[in-house]
Scaffold this motif. Structure first.
Motif, short mmCIF file in Angstrom:
data_model
loop_
_atom_site.label_atom_id
_atom_site.label_comp_id
_atom_site.label_asym_id
_atom_site.label_seq_id
_atom_site.Cartn_x
_atom_site.Cartn_y
_atom_site.Cartn_z
N GLU A 329 76.09 -12.88 49.51
CA GLU A 329 75.55 -12.96 50.87
C GLU A 329 74.05 -12.64 50.90
N ASN A 330 73.62 -11.75 50.01
CA ASN A 330 72.19 -11.43 49.92
C ASN A 330 71.47 -12.49 49.09
N ASP A 331 70.13 -12.49 49.19
CA ASP A 331 69.38 -13.51 48.45
C ASP A 331 69.23 -13.13 46.97
N LEU A 332 68.63 -14.04 46.24
CA LEU A 332 68.47 -13.87 44.80
C LEU A 332 67.61 -12.64 44.46
N GLY A 333 66.64 -12.36 45.33
CA GLY A 333 65.78 -11.20 45.11
C GLY A 333 66.57 -9.90 45.11
N TRP A 334 67.60 -9.82 45.97
CA TRP A 334 68.43 -8.62 46.04
C TRP A 334 69.11 -8.37 44.70
N ALA A 335 69.65 -9.43 44.10
CA ALA A 335 70.31 -9.31 42.79
C ALA A 335 69.30 -8.96 41.71
N ALA A 336 68.13 -9.59 41.76
CA ALA A 336 67.09 -9.33 40.76
C ALA A 336 66.62 -7.88 40.81
N LEU A 337 66.51 -7.32 42.02
CA LEU A 337 66.13 -5.91 42.15
C LEU A 337 67.19 -4.99 41.55
N LYS A 338 68.47 -5.34 41.72
CA LYS A 338 69.56 -4.55 41.12
C LYS A 338 69.42 -4.54 39.60
N VAL A 339 69.18 -5.72 39.04
CA VAL A 339 69.03 -5.83 37.58
C VAL A 339 67.80 -5.05 37.13
N HIS A 340 66.69 -5.24 37.84
CA HIS A 340 65.44 -4.55 37.49
C HIS A 340 65.60 -3.04 37.54
N GLN A 341 66.30 -2.55 38.55
CA GLN A 341 66.47 -1.10 38.70
C GLN A 341 67.29 -0.52 37.55
N ALA A 342 68.29 -1.27 37.08
CA ALA A 342 69.09 -0.81 35.94
C ALA A 342 68.22 -0.63 34.70
N VAL A 343 67.26 -1.54 34.51
CA VAL A 343 66.35 -1.45 33.37
C VAL A 343 65.36 -0.30 33.57
N ALA A 344 64.80 -0.20 34.79
CA ALA A 344 63.81 0.84 35.07
C ALA A 344 64.41 2.24 34.95
N ASP A 345 65.68 2.38 35.29
CA ASP A 345 66.35 3.68 35.24
C ASP A 345 66.73 4.11 33.83
N HIS A 346 66.61 3.20 32.89
CA HIS A 346 67.03 3.51 31.51
C HIS A 346 65.88 4.20 30.77
N THR A 347 65.78 5.49 30.97
CA THR A 347 64.68 6.28 30.45
C THR A 347 65.06 6.94 29.13
N SER A 348 64.09 7.60 28.50
CA SER A 348 64.36 8.34 27.26
C SER A 348 65.41 9.43 27.50
N GLU A 349 65.40 10.01 28.71
CA GLU A 349 66.40 11.03 29.04
C GLU A 349 67.81 10.43 29.02
N LYS A 350 67.94 9.21 29.55
CA LYS A 350 69.26 8.55 29.55
C LYS A 350 69.72 8.28 28.11
N VAL A 351 68.80 7.86 27.26
CA VAL A 351 69.14 7.59 25.87
C VAL A 351 69.58 8.88 25.19
N THR A 352 68.86 9.96 25.42
CA THR A 352 69.21 11.26 24.84
C THR A 352 70.58 11.72 25.30
N GLN A 353 70.87 11.52 26.59
CA GLN A 353 72.19 11.89 27.13
C GLN A 353 73.30 11.14 26.42
N MET A 354 73.07 9.83 26.16
CA MET A 354 74.08 9.01 25.50
C MET A 354 74.36 9.53 24.08
N ILE A 355 73.29 9.88 23.37
CA ILE A 355 73.45 10.40 22.00
C ILE A 355 74.18 11.74 22.03
N ASP A 356 73.78 12.61 22.97
CA ASP A 356 74.44 13.92 23.08
C ASP A 356 75.92 13.77 23.39
N GLN A 357 76.23 12.80 24.25
CA GLN A 357 77.62 12.55 24.61
C GLN A 357 78.43 12.14 23.38
N TRP A 358 77.83 11.27 22.56
CA TRP A 358 78.54 10.82 21.36
C TRP A 358 78.75 11.98 20.37
#
Length: 449
Positions: A329-358
């Motif tokens: 129902e939303n336009d293509l930009g809405w989906a693109a922002l969702k994808v972009h935000q997932a990439v932008a949120d993937h910080t070094s802290e997120k990577v460290t959390q993943m390693i610690d979890q493993w």
């Protein structure tokens, strides 16, 4: 296509590194990311070339010679996995034995197919899976199978060079770094620099081991049956869709304008298109959640960052999700922002959390559990210089992949042959969804024929 195409194995041999390095006589240890890959498939990608003027025997000799030199740089690929099991403590460890191995595999095969049989049909023919070794093998099979096999398949008027590399040994970045290095050494041979051992981008073989851990990690199991799962893909249609550099440029500009930003990338823009259009093709209930994942290289996101040429696995599958109704129902930009935000949120802290979890609770990826049904997974990358691998035969006509890691909704991104920012998408869908995607006007209006 010929009425009964076939691929016939003519010869098999093993290739060892031309020079045995002192460090290759010691165990080669794997990182947590590598352990997580033990139950998924080998990476299988290859290039289709027009047949060179010189004889195939000459080409095969040169390929084997240059492979032996390439393996000096990438010596773990000539090894085999080695397991250390302690049933009393329920611990299962894996490392690479580089000294007690016959080497990397090298197969020569022939086929009655022509180039047109591969590039001509709308859908990628299943026979292409026969251009690769280790069909359906999982990475744990590297205990008894080669960690790398090159299969050279001679067609009537072409040559297909297919690589199968154990995914516990490296990710897509590592795969294409090896492919490129091998081609670079081959080209140096062509210039009569037979002992050329210099590489523009030599691999960094030292694996990432978190401080205070290792070098040998253990899984909490006493038998591989406890963590290895085989995977059979459903019946799929596989098609290559091409997007010109101009289409990609205009798409990116349009989406950024709609969103009032300049930060959404070309690939994020195209990912938003394919996520929406595949979701529409599936005709999901409006309340049904659909996710979209992207393979992300963590090398530059680590703190401190890992070298660009780090050899091993260093990736995450980033996830964003939405209900089917709101996505469409939303336009293509809405989906693109969702994808972009997932990439932008993937910080070094997120990577460290993943390693610690493993490290706290080791886990193994299983394809049937990692990706939800009715999802879209964007794998590979259009950034890899895949068409730079020439082996004295000029630019490849096209790129193809094997059976590995294919399921409904798997999309692999490759650079377009024309370069300049063009992108090819290898899309795998069950037949009814593929048919619906091919009838989607928004999607097909972007495709270059």
């Amino acid at each position: 296509m010929n009425s009964s195409p076939s691929v016939k194995i003519v010869s098999k041999c093993f290739v060892k590194p031309k020079t045995i390095l002192e460090e290759s006589k010691k165990p080669y240890y794997l990182s947590p990311w590598d352990f997580a890959m033990l139950s998924v498939h080998y990476i299988q990608k290859g290039l289709l070339f027009q047949k060179p003027l010189h004889s195939t025997d000459t080409l095969l000799d040169k390929l084997r010679e240059s492979l032996a030199i390439a393996l000096v740089h990438f010596y773990p690929l000539a090894g085999r996995l080695s397991a250390q099991i302690n049933e009393n403590t329920k611990s299962y460890s894996v490392s690479v034995d580089c000294s007690n191995s016959p080497g990397a595999g090298f197969i020569y095969a022939t086929s009655d197919l022509c180039l047109a049989d591969i590039v001509g049909p709308k859908y990628v023919p299943l026979i292409v899976h026969s251009f690769f070794d280790h069909n359906r093998a999982v990475n744990h099979d590297g205990l008894t199978m080669s960690l790398l096999t090159v299969q050279v398949t001679e067609l009537v008027d072409g040559i297909f060079v297919g690589l199968s590399i154990n995914h516990a040994m490296g990710d897509g970045t590592s795969f294409w770094n090896f492919f490129s290095a091998w081609s670079e050494i081959f080209q140096a041979q062509e210039c009569n620099k037979t002992d050329e051992l210099y590489l523009k981008n030599p691999p960094v073989l030292k694996r990432y081991i978190p401080q205070g851990y290792g070098p040998l990690f253990s899984l909490p199991y006493s038998h591989p049956d406890e963590f290895i799962r085989t995977y059979e893909s459903p019946i799929l249609k596989e098609r290559i869709f091409c997007f010109s550099s101009e289409t990609i440029r205009l798409l990116k500009a349009k989406i950024n304008q709609v969103c009032g930003t300049t930060s959404i990338s070309s690939f994020q823009s195209l990912t938003a298109v394919i996520w929406r259009c595949i979701t529409r093709a599936r005709r999901l209930p409006i309340e049904r959640e659909t996710s979209c994942r992207l393979a992300a290289d963590n090398r530059g996101r680590m703190y401190p960052p890992l070298p660009r040429d780090y050899f091993g696995n260093c990736l995450s599958a980033l996830r964003t999700a939405a209900k089917a109704g709101e996505l469409l129902e939303n336009d293509l930009g809405w989906a693109a922002l969702k994808v972009h935000q997932a990439v932008a949120d993937h910080t070094s802290e997120k990577v460290t959390q993943m390693i610690d979890q493993w490290l706290k609770s080791p886990f193994i990826y299983h394809i049937d559990r990692l990706f939800e049904p009715m999802s879209v997974m964007m794998g590979s990358s259009p950034r890899f210089d895949k068409y730079g691998c020439e082996f004295g035969m000029g630019k490849a006509m096209t790129l193809r992949s094997g059976y590995a890691h294919k399921f409904d909704g798997k999309v692999s991104a490759y650079p377009g042959r024309e370069g300049g920012g063009s992108i090819d998408l290898e899309v795998c869908l069950v037949p009814q969804f593929m048919e619906a995607l091919e009838s989607d006007e928004e999607f097909m209006s972007l495709v270059y024929f």
